[in-house]
Design an enzyme around this catalytic site. Sequence first.
Site, PDB file in Angstrom:
ATOM      1  N   GLU A  16       0.985  -1.228  -0.073  1.00  0.00           N
ATOM      2  CA  GLU A  16       0.074  -0.070   0.033  1.00  0.00           C
ATOM      3  C   GLU A  16       0.973   1.201   0.004  1.00  0.00           C
ATOM      4  O   GLU A  16       1.876   1.340   0.802  1.00  0.00           O
ATOM      5  CB  GLU A  16      -1.055  -0.167   1.163  1.00  0.00           C
ATOM      6  CG  GLU A  16      -1.793   1.317   1.487  1.00  0.00           C
ATOM      7  CD  GLU A  16      -2.889   1.249   2.295  1.00  0.00           C
ATOM      8  OE1 GLU A  16      -3.645   0.224   2.353  1.00  0.00           O
ATOM      9  OE2 GLU A  16      -2.693   2.208   3.235  1.00  0.00           O
ATOM     10  N   TYR A  48      -6.600   7.363  -0.713  1.00  0.00           N
ATOM     11  CA  TYR A  48      -7.451   8.357  -1.441  1.00  0.00           C
ATOM     12  C   TYR A  48      -7.182   9.579  -0.942  1.00  0.00           C
ATOM     13  O   TYR A  48      -7.365   9.824   0.029  1.00  0.00           O
ATOM     14  CB  TYR A  48      -8.964   8.190  -1.292  1.00  0.00           C
ATOM     15  CG  TYR A  48      -9.882   8.703  -2.196  1.00  0.00           C
ATOM     16  CD1 TYR A  48     -10.170   8.456  -3.595  1.00  0.00           C
ATOM     17  CD2 TYR A  48     -10.340  10.190  -1.762  1.00  0.00           C
ATOM     18  CE1 TYR A  48     -10.713   9.272  -4.333  1.00  0.00           C
ATOM     19  CE2 TYR A  48     -11.069  10.934  -2.658  1.00  0.00           C
ATOM     20  CZ  TYR A  48     -11.448  10.355  -3.811  1.00  0.00           C
ATOM     21  OH  TYR A  48     -12.186  11.181  -4.916  1.00  0.00           O
ATOM     22  N   ALA A  50      -4.830  12.683  -0.073  1.00  0.00           N
ATOM     23  CA  ALA A  50      -3.374  13.009   0.968  1.00  0.00           C
ATOM     24  C   ALA A  50      -3.858  13.448   2.239  1.00  0.00           C
ATOM     25  O   ALA A  50      -4.586  14.440   2.188  1.00  0.00           O
ATOM     26  CB  ALA A  50      -2.348  13.716   0.312  1.00  0.00           C
ATOM     27  N   HIS A  77      -8.265   3.071  -3.355  1.00  0.00           N
ATOM     28  CA  HIS A  77      -9.299   3.367  -2.158  1.00  0.00           C
ATOM     29  C   HIS A  77     -10.332   4.129  -2.367  1.00  0.00           C
ATOM     30  O   HIS A  77     -10.145   5.204  -3.402  1.00  0.00           O
ATOM     31  CB  HIS A  77      -8.342   3.671  -0.902  1.00  0.00           C
ATOM     32  CG  HIS A  77      -7.243   2.896  -0.425  1.00  0.00           C
ATOM     33  ND1 HIS A  77      -7.074   2.741   0.815  1.00  0.00           N
ATOM     34  CD2 HIS A  77      -6.587   1.897  -1.206  1.00  0.00           C
ATOM     35  CE1 HIS A  77      -6.140   1.931   1.076  1.00  0.00           C
ATOM     36  NE2 HIS A  77      -5.733   1.452  -0.100  1.00  0.00           N
ATOM     37  N   ASP A 109     -12.843   8.684   7.507  1.00  0.00           N
ATOM     38  CA  ASP A 109     -12.828   9.236   8.840  1.00  0.00           C
ATOM     39  C   ASP A 109     -14.230  10.144   8.691  1.00  0.00           C
ATOM     40  O   ASP A 109     -14.255  11.107   8.038  1.00  0.00           O
ATOM     41  CB  ASP A 109     -11.728  10.039   9.074  1.00  0.00           C
ATOM     42  CG  ASP A 109     -10.132   9.336   8.938  1.00  0.00           C
ATOM     43  OD1 ASP A 109     -10.257   8.087   9.521  1.00  0.00           O
ATOM     44  OD2 ASP A 109      -9.225   9.776   8.574  1.00  0.00           O
ATOM     45  N   ALA A 123     -19.657   2.070   5.129  1.00  0.00           N
ATOM     46  CA  ALA A 123     -18.905   1.589   3.928  1.00  0.00           C
ATOM     47  C   ALA A 123     -19.885   0.450   3.184  1.00  0.00           C
ATOM     48  O   ALA A 123     -19.967   0.425   1.914  1.00  0.00           O
ATOM     49  CB  ALA A 123     -17.708   0.787   4.405  1.00  0.00           C
ATOM     50  N   TYR A 143     -11.299  -5.585  11.277  1.00  0.00           N
ATOM     51  CA  TYR A 143     -10.461  -5.243  12.557  1.00  0.00           C
ATOM     52  C   TYR A 143     -10.165  -6.228  13.359  1.00  0.00           C
ATOM     53  O   TYR A 143     -11.124  -6.748  13.979  1.00  0.00           O
ATOM     54  CB  TYR A 143     -11.085  -3.715  12.944  1.00  0.00           C
ATOM     55  CG  TYR A 143     -11.478  -2.696  12.183  1.00  0.00           C
ATOM     56  CD1 TYR A 143     -10.387  -1.627  12.404  1.00  0.00           C
ATOM     57  CD2 TYR A 143     -12.240  -2.587  11.181  1.00  0.00           C
ATOM     58  CE1 TYR A 143     -10.502  -0.548  11.504  1.00  0.00           C
ATOM     59  CE2 TYR A 143     -12.270  -1.500  10.295  1.00  0.00           C
ATOM     60  CZ  TYR A 143     -11.530  -0.487  10.576  1.00  0.00           C
ATOM     61  OH  TYR A 143     -11.561   0.677   9.703  1.00  0.00           O
ATOM     62  N   LYS A 163     -21.581  -6.307   6.039  1.00  0.00           N
ATOM     63  CA  LYS A 163     -20.861  -5.646   4.863  1.00  0.00           C
ATOM     64  C   LYS A 163     -20.225  -6.754   3.894  1.00  0.00           C
ATOM     65  O   LYS A 163     -20.530  -6.218   2.605  1.00  0.00           O
ATOM     66  CB  LYS A 163     -19.550  -4.867   5.354  1.00  0.00           C
ATOM     67  CG  LYS A 163     -18.708  -4.260   4.478  1.00  0.00           C
ATOM     68  CD  LYS A 163     -17.879  -3.371   5.408  1.00  0.00           C
ATOM     69  CE  LYS A 163     -16.849  -3.936   5.999  1.00  0.00           C
ATOM     70  NZ  LYS A 163     -15.816  -2.910   6.690  1.00  0.00           N
ATOM     71  N   GLN A 174      -7.088  -4.148   9.384  1.00  0.00           N
ATOM     72  CA  GLN A 174      -6.411  -3.029   9.783  1.00  0.00           C
ATOM     73  C   GLN A 174      -5.031  -3.556  10.522  1.00  0.00           C
ATOM     74  O   GLN A 174      -5.032  -4.887  10.767  1.00  0.00           O
ATOM     75  CB  GLN A 174      -6.932  -2.304  10.867  1.00  0.00           C
ATOM     76  CG  GLN A 174      -6.624  -1.130  11.803  1.00  0.00           C
ATOM     77  CD  GLN A 174      -6.287  -0.066  10.752  1.00  0.00           C
ATOM     78  OE1 GLN A 174      -5.178  -0.232  10.339  1.00  0.00           O
ATOM     79  NE2 GLN A 174      -7.051   0.951  10.740  1.00  0.00           N
TER      80      GLN A 174
END
Length: 294
Positions: A16, A48, A50, A77, A109, A123, A143, A163, A174
Site C-alpha cells: 500500500e 485516496y 493525501a 481506495h 474518517d 462502507a 478489524y 458488509k 487493519q
Amino acid sequence: MKTAELFDNRTVFSLEIFPPKPDAEESVIYDTLEELSDICPDFISVTYGAGGGRNGCKTIQIASDIKNRYGVESVAHLPCIGLTRNQAGEILDSMQENGIENILALRGDCTDSRKGCGDFSHASELISFIRDNYDFNIIAACYPEVHPESGSAVEDLKWLRYKVDCGVDHLITQLFLDNRYFYSFIEKTRIAGINIPVEAGIMPVTNKRQIERMVKLCGVELPKKFVRILERYEHNETALRDAGIAYAIDQITDLIADGVDGIHLYTMNNPYVAHKIYEAVQSLVKVRACATEQ
C-alpha cells in the site's frame, strides 16, 4: 485482473502506498514506485487523496499508472463519507475509464465537517452502490482487534458479515501487532460464514510517533515484546527502525506458516523498509513475474 482471482493456493503479497501531499512534487511517488518495482507484488493499493483529503485525482492517476506503466495490478481506495451518490458515480466512472478494476470501499474518517453530509454513512452502503451499478472487484477493511466504534466483538462481526453480504470479494485487515488477535479473528469469521480471502495488514513500526498515532486512531494493543523493544530503542531512530522491521518479519513469517491468505504491507512510502521485509520473506511466497514497463 480482479484481486479475488489471485488467491489460488498461495500467499498473496501486496503493498500500500499513498499519494504525495498537495504541496509535494508528484515525481516523489513515482520515484517510490521505481524503487518498489523489483518487488513485483501481486497488487499495489493507493489511498485516496493525501492526509484524508477529498481530492482523489492523484489516486486515480497513480493507480492507473501502476497497472499500465508498471504492469502491476492496482487497487484504488474510495472513502464514501461526505460523498453524494452522484459524486461517487463520477469517481467510479473515472476509475473505470482509467482501467481500474479493484476498489477498496471505505467509510473514511467521520470528522465533524463531514457528519451529516453526503448520501453514505457506512462502507456497506457504498459497497451496495458499487455492486448494483458497476462490475468492480470490491475489497473492504476489517478489524482483528474490533473496530474502535463497535460496542463489542460480536457486534463488530455482525456488521462485518453484513458488509461482506453487500458484495465484498476480499478483505484486508487493519494493522495489528499481536498475531493471536488475527488467528482468533479468522476463526470467528469462518464460524460466522465469512469465507472470502482475508489478507493480514502489516505495518512495520519504525518510529515512536507512528506508534503513538496507531494506538490513538486504531486502538492497537502493544504486546509486551513490542513494548520492550520500544523502551530499549526509542531514543535510537536507526535501532528502532531495524527492530520494527525485524518484528514485522517475525509476524509475517508466523502468519505465512499458519496459512494466511495474504500479506498486505503498509509501506508508508518507504522503499527501504519494504525491501528489507520482502528480501526476508520472498522465499515464503510465490511472487509474480515482473512485467516490463510500457
